[in-house]
Design a protein around this motif. Structure first.
Motif, short mmCIF file in Angstrom:
data_model
loop_
_atom_site.label_atom_id
_atom_site.label_comp_id
_atom_site.label_asym_id
_atom_site.label_seq_id
_atom_site.Cartn_x
_atom_site.Cartn_y
_atom_site.Cartn_z
N GLU A 111 26.01 8.16 55.97
CA GLU A 111 25.19 9.35 56.17
C GLU A 111 25.12 10.18 54.89
N LEU A 112 26.21 10.19 54.13
CA LEU A 112 26.19 10.89 52.84
C LEU A 112 25.28 10.16 51.85
N VAL A 113 25.30 8.84 51.88
CA VAL A 113 24.39 8.04 51.04
C VAL A 113 22.94 8.41 51.36
N ILE A 114 22.62 8.46 52.64
CA ILE A 114 21.26 8.78 53.07
C ILE A 114 20.87 10.18 52.59
N SER A 115 21.78 11.14 52.77
CA SER A 115 21.47 12.52 52.37
C SER A 115 21.24 12.63 50.87
N ARG A 116 21.97 11.80 50.08
CA ARG A 116 21.78 11.81 48.63
C ARG A 116 20.39 11.32 48.26
N PHE A 117 19.95 10.23 48.87
CA PHE A 117 18.62 9.70 48.56
C PHE A 117 17.52 10.65 49.04
N LEU A 118 17.72 11.29 50.18
CA LEU A 118 16.74 12.26 50.67
C LEU A 118 16.68 13.48 49.75
N PHE A 119 17.85 13.91 49.27
CA PHE A 119 17.91 15.03 48.34
C PHE A 119 17.13 14.72 47.06
N VAL A 120 17.40 13.56 46.47
CA VAL A 120 16.73 13.17 45.23
C VAL A 120 15.23 13.01 45.47
N ALA A 121 14.85 12.40 46.59
CA ALA A 121 13.42 12.23 46.91
C ALA A 121 12.72 13.58 47.04
N THR A 122 13.39 14.53 47.68
CA THR A 122 12.80 15.87 47.84
C THR A 122 12.60 16.54 46.49
N ARG A 123 13.60 16.40 45.61
CA ARG A 123 13.46 16.99 44.28
C ARG A 123 12.30 16.35 43.52
N TYR A 124 12.14 15.04 43.65
CA TYR A 124 11.03 14.37 42.97
C TYR A 124 9.69 14.85 43.50
N VAL A 125 9.59 15.06 44.81
CA VAL A 125 8.34 15.59 45.38
C VAL A 125 8.04 16.96 44.82
N LEU A 126 9.05 17.82 44.80
CA LEU A 126 8.85 19.18 44.30
C LEU A 126 8.52 19.19 42.80
#
Length: 264
Positions: A111-126
């Motif tokens: 779940e931490l792995v998933i949250s890391r990839f979602l975090f990075v993806a969100t930053r890339y979108v922004l």
């Protein structure tokens, strides 16, 4: 005949070379881990107020960081060989299943792995980097599906077409996907900017005549047997059946067995 002294000398040289190679590999891994941590660190500095759900966890963050780097290295190696997306993701999983078996078997870590990839993806979108956001969303979804299969028993197997759909997703689909998964409102403004974009999907008929085989997703038909193939028309569905049949039979059987077991 090689003398005993010479043989021992060669053995020492070989051992020394092997030790140097192992040290080089270890240094490379440590450098890669540092790069990943620096990348995540820079993103956090740029957004010190919100981490988009990537908060401290009871999982061992150091091991998770090492695992993410190792997984990405394996994934990139798979891509170098020209593997298709599903094969590359699975290959990276197999490549890390030995050394990081503890991560694959631990729900908190995954779940931490998933949250890391979602975090990075969100930053890339922004930051406006949609291609990089797509890659991170794709990998996050692969891990989400792994958790769904192995821990939550909510699906029978990895849905490859779904992963491919996210990899090639339009910006509306991408932002919607992330917006539903992060606890903050950081993507609300971006969502308003892109919600007019039609959500597109890909027809599974390789001979489809549409440009890039893409059609509005709400108008796509899906295979009612396997639920994993979509078509822009019945004509395309019929034309693709000879190619789809084996995949459909296999996944339909897996789904039927899964549904039957859930009813017990």
């Amino acid at each position: 005949m090689v003398s005993k002294k010479r043989a021992q000398g060669k053995a020492r040289k070989a051992a020394k070379a092997a030790k140097a190679e192992a040290k080089k590999k270890e240094d490379s891994e440590q450098q890669g881990e540092a790069v990943l941590e620096a990348q995540i660190g820079r993103m956090r500095i740029n957004d010190a107020v919100c981490q988009h759900g990537d908060y401290p966890s009871k999982a061992d963050e150091r091991i998770v960081t090492e695992f993410i780097y190792a997984y990405l290295a394996e994934y990139n190696d798979e891509n170098k060989w020209g593997r298709d997306l599903a094969t590359a993701l699975e290959g990276a999983g197999k490549g890390t299943s030995g050394k990081y078996a503890a991560v694959w078997k631990n729900l908190d870590m995954l779940e931490l792995v998933i949250s890391r990839f979602l975090f990075v993806a969100t930053r890339y979108v922004l930051n406006g980097d949609i291609p990089q956001a797509s890659i991170n969303v794709t990998i996050a979804n692969y891990f989400e599906q792994h958790v769904a299969c192995m821990f939550r028993n909510s699906q029978p197997s990895i849905d490859g077409p779904k992963i491919l759909e996210l990899h090639d997703a339009d910006v509306h689909t991408l932002v919607s996907y992330l917006k539903k998964r992060i606890p903050c409102k950081c993507l609300d403004k971006k969502y308003k900017e892109v919600k007019h974009v039609k959500k597109m999907g890909e027809c599974c008929n390789p001979c489809c005549s549409l440009p890039e085989r893409r059609a509005e997703r709400s108008k796509l038909l899906y295979c009612t047997r396997c639920r994993r193939a979509f078509y822009c028309s019945r004509e395309c569905q019929k034309a693709a059946w000879p190619l789809h049949k084996t995949f459909c039979d296999k996944n339909s059987a897996i789904q039927a067995n899964f549904d039957a077991n859930k009813k017990k």
